[in-house]
Write an enzyme that holds these catalytic residues in place. Structure first.
Site, mmCIF file in Angstrom:
data_model
loop_
_atom_site.group_PDB
_atom_site.id
_atom_site.type_symbol
_atom_site.label_atom_id
_atom_site.label_comp_id
_atom_site.label_asym_id
_atom_site.label_seq_id
_atom_site.Cartn_x
_atom_site.Cartn_y
_atom_site.Cartn_z
ATOM 1 N N ASN A 192 -9.696 4.257 -6.938
ATOM 2 C CA ASN A 192 -10.271 4.963 -5.826
ATOM 3 C C ASN A 192 -9.312 6.296 -5.950
ATOM 4 O O ASN A 192 -8.270 6.514 -5.883
ATOM 5 C CB ASN A 192 -9.227 4.164 -4.480
ATOM 6 C CG ASN A 192 -9.433 4.809 -3.252
ATOM 7 O OD1 ASN A 192 -10.058 6.126 -2.989
ATOM 8 N ND2 ASN A 192 -8.945 4.478 -2.075
ATOM 9 N N TRP A 193 -10.215 7.386 -5.990
ATOM 10 C CA TRP A 193 -9.897 8.772 -6.284
ATOM 11 C C TRP A 193 -9.250 9.500 -4.930
ATOM 12 O O TRP A 193 -8.578 10.430 -5.150
ATOM 13 C CB TRP A 193 -10.889 9.499 -6.897
ATOM 14 C CG TRP A 193 -11.258 9.089 -8.226
ATOM 15 C CD1 TRP A 193 -11.076 7.979 -9.056
ATOM 16 C CD2 TRP A 193 -12.314 9.752 -9.093
ATOM 17 N NE1 TRP A 193 -11.463 8.027 -10.134
ATOM 18 C CE2 TRP A 193 -12.552 8.924 -10.160
ATOM 19 C CE3 TRP A 193 -13.209 10.675 -8.897
ATOM 20 C CZ2 TRP A 193 -13.526 9.109 -11.140
ATOM 21 C CZ3 TRP A 193 -14.493 10.789 -9.665
ATOM 22 C CH2 TRP A 193 -14.471 10.016 -11.070
ATOM 23 N N LYS A 194 -9.444 8.853 -3.754
ATOM 24 C CA LYS A 194 -9.157 9.454 -2.614
ATOM 25 C C LYS A 194 -9.595 10.771 -2.671
ATOM 26 O O LYS A 194 -10.578 11.227 -2.978
ATOM 27 C CB LYS A 194 -7.673 9.537 -2.295
ATOM 28 C CG LYS A 194 -7.208 7.922 -2.701
ATOM 29 C CD LYS A 194 -5.836 7.547 -2.243
ATOM 30 C CE LYS A 194 -5.421 5.934 -2.474
ATOM 31 N NZ LYS A 194 -3.967 5.627 -1.841
ATOM 32 N N HIS A 253 -9.738 0.923 4.456
ATOM 33 C CA HIS A 253 -8.606 1.270 3.558
ATOM 34 C C HIS A 253 -7.381 1.564 4.703
ATOM 35 O O HIS A 253 -7.548 2.179 5.605
ATOM 36 C CB HIS A 253 -8.773 2.499 2.725
ATOM 37 C CG HIS A 253 -7.875 2.857 1.821
ATOM 38 N ND1 HIS A 253 -6.715 3.565 2.126
ATOM 39 C CD2 HIS A 253 -7.572 2.641 0.370
ATOM 40 C CE1 HIS A 253 -5.632 3.522 1.079
ATOM 41 N NE2 HIS A 253 -6.301 3.107 -0.070
ATOM 42 N N GLU A 298 -5.481 4.007 4.725
ATOM 43 C CA GLU A 298 -5.240 5.558 5.368
ATOM 44 C C GLU A 298 -6.315 5.626 6.455
ATOM 45 O O GLU A 298 -6.221 6.606 7.070
ATOM 46 C CB GLU A 298 -5.573 6.194 3.929
ATOM 47 C CG GLU A 298 -4.395 6.453 3.012
ATOM 48 C CD GLU A 298 -4.524 6.475 1.615
ATOM 49 O OE1 GLU A 298 -5.483 6.862 1.258
ATOM 50 O OE2 GLU A 298 -3.648 6.014 0.853
ATOM 51 N N GLU A 330 -3.577 -4.528 -0.102
ATOM 52 C CA GLU A 330 -2.990 -3.427 -0.395
ATOM 53 C C GLU A 330 -1.775 -3.132 0.679
ATOM 54 O O GLU A 330 -1.844 -2.758 1.860
ATOM 55 C CB GLU A 330 -3.806 -2.172 -0.057
ATOM 56 C CG GLU A 330 -5.042 -2.035 -1.434
ATOM 57 C CD GLU A 330 -5.090 -0.822 -1.660
ATOM 58 O OE1 GLU A 330 -5.474 -0.349 -2.593
ATOM 59 O OE2 GLU A 330 -5.650 -0.007 -0.687
ATOM 60 N N GLY A 336 1.145 4.543 -3.023
ATOM 61 C CA GLY A 336 1.495 5.895 -3.565
ATOM 62 C C GLY A 336 3.015 6.170 -3.350
ATOM 63 O O GLY A 336 3.436 7.272 -3.426
ATOM 64 N N SER A 388 0.299 1.212 -6.284
ATOM 65 C CA SER A 388 1.261 1.596 -7.345
ATOM 66 C C SER A 388 0.899 0.722 -8.578
ATOM 67 O O SER A 388 1.795 0.394 -9.285
ATOM 68 C CB SER A 388 2.736 1.557 -6.958
ATOM 69 O OG SER A 388 3.149 2.441 -5.858
ATOM 70 N N GLY A 433 -4.950 3.568 -7.219
ATOM 71 C CA GLY A 433 -5.151 5.096 -6.382
ATOM 72 C C GLY A 433 -4.675 6.046 -7.778
ATOM 73 O O GLY A 433 -5.453 6.543 -8.551
ATOM 74 N N GLY A 434 -3.464 6.656 -7.582
ATOM 75 C CA GLY A 434 -3.013 7.409 -8.396
ATOM 76 C C GLY A 434 -3.071 7.362 -10.186
ATOM 77 O O GLY A 434 -3.723 8.297 -10.479
HETATM 78 P P1 13P Z 1 -1.646 3.900 -5.490
HETATM 79 O O1 13P Z 1 -2.099 3.201 -6.552
HETATM 80 O O2 13P Z 1 -1.694 5.527 -5.567
HETATM 81 O O3 13P Z 1 -0.459 3.366 -4.734
HETATM 82 O O4 13P Z 1 -2.927 3.877 -4.481
HETATM 83 C C1 13P Z 1 -3.217 2.590 -4.044
HETATM 84 C C2 13P Z 1 -4.381 2.628 -3.133
HETATM 85 O O5 13P Z 1 -4.429 3.006 -1.908
HETATM 86 C C3 13P Z 1 -5.826 2.528 -3.804
HETATM 87 O O6 13P Z 1 -6.909 2.237 -2.875
#
Ligand code: 13P
Length: 249
Positions: free
Chosen positions: A9-11, A95, A97, A167, A173, A212, A233-234
């Protein structure tokens, strides 16, 4: 046997140039074969470019969000039919967020899940608790409510064409990964909740862990019996790291 899925997920990150470099690294890294499905989730404007770069490779793609509505006067929204124009295999719904920052309730998330399935796009339903909810002892209640909203609207069989991602909000993050045991406990709870409706659907359901995930912790997470891959994510923004995670399956 559940085939694992590793999803990146590149956000709200990336540019035309960075995406080309990232995908070149990923496609080269998986060219010798992988034991998992894998997919990337770019921001909407890059879907066409991602489709162009990934067609003919083993890497699939999808969107990070979608509207629950049919096309019409909904400024800023994107319909499932538009995702189909770019041959999206998956779409992330719910998600944390989106839930926390954009006020998406479980009822709205369930409608998005339904819209995706109706279009033939596989929804990846995100669920998870905040630290406050975990410490307050309501973690299972929160996750059950997030699941039940979808089960009530769509029925348990709908999960046969869906993926779930657990999640924990406190692990997203933050660099604070859930331990494999903590994650396994919740994954088993989710599978058990599905099993109260249909044991076969529950046994087939792919449940990803997100929060993470890195090259250094992916293998121990993926080794747990109820963890069927990751939503990253990251670390998915670094091609080598993402390939290491895919290969940790
Ligand atoms: P991180 O891997 O950056 O913690 O993000 C997880 C995430 O929200 C993937 O959708």
């Amino acid at each position: 046997m559940r085939r694992p899925l590793v999803a990146g997920n590149w956000k709200m990150n990336g540019s035309l140039q960075s995406i080309q470099e990232l995908l070149a690294t990923i496609t080269a890294g998986v060219a010798d074969g992988i034991k998992a499905d894998c997919a990337v989730f770019p921001p909407f404007p890059y879907l066409g470019e991602v489709e162009r770069l990934l067609s003919g490779t083993v890497v699939r793609w999808g969107a990070q969000n979608v509207s629950q509505r049919a096309p019409g006067a909904f400024t800023g929204e994107v319909a499932t039919a538009m995702l189909l124009d770019f041959h999206c295999t998956y779409v992330i719904v719910g998600h944390s967020e989106r839930r926390a920052l954009y006020g998406e309730s479980s009822a709205i998330v369930a409608e998005k899940f339904a819209a995706a399935r109706k279009a033939g796009i596989i929804p990846i339903l995100c669920v998870g608790e905040t630290l406050e909810e975990r410490e307050g002892g309501v973690m299972e209640t929160v996750i059950a409510e997030q699941l039940d909203a979808v089960i009530e609207l769509e029925g348990i069989k709908a999960f046969d064409d869906a993926v779930i991602a657990y999640e924990p909000v406190w692990a997203i993050g933050t660099g604070k990964t859930a331990t494999p045991e903590q994650a396994q406990e919740v994954h088993a709870f989710i599978r058990g909740r599905l099993a109260t409706h249909d044991a076969d659907v529950a046994a087939r359901e792919r449940i990803l862990y997100g929060g993470s995930v890195k090259g250094s912790n992916a293998a121990e997470l993926f080794a747990m019996p109820d963890i069927d891959g990751g939503l990253v994510g990251g670390a998915a923004l670094n091609g080598q790291e993402f390939v290491t995670i895919i290969k940790a399956v």
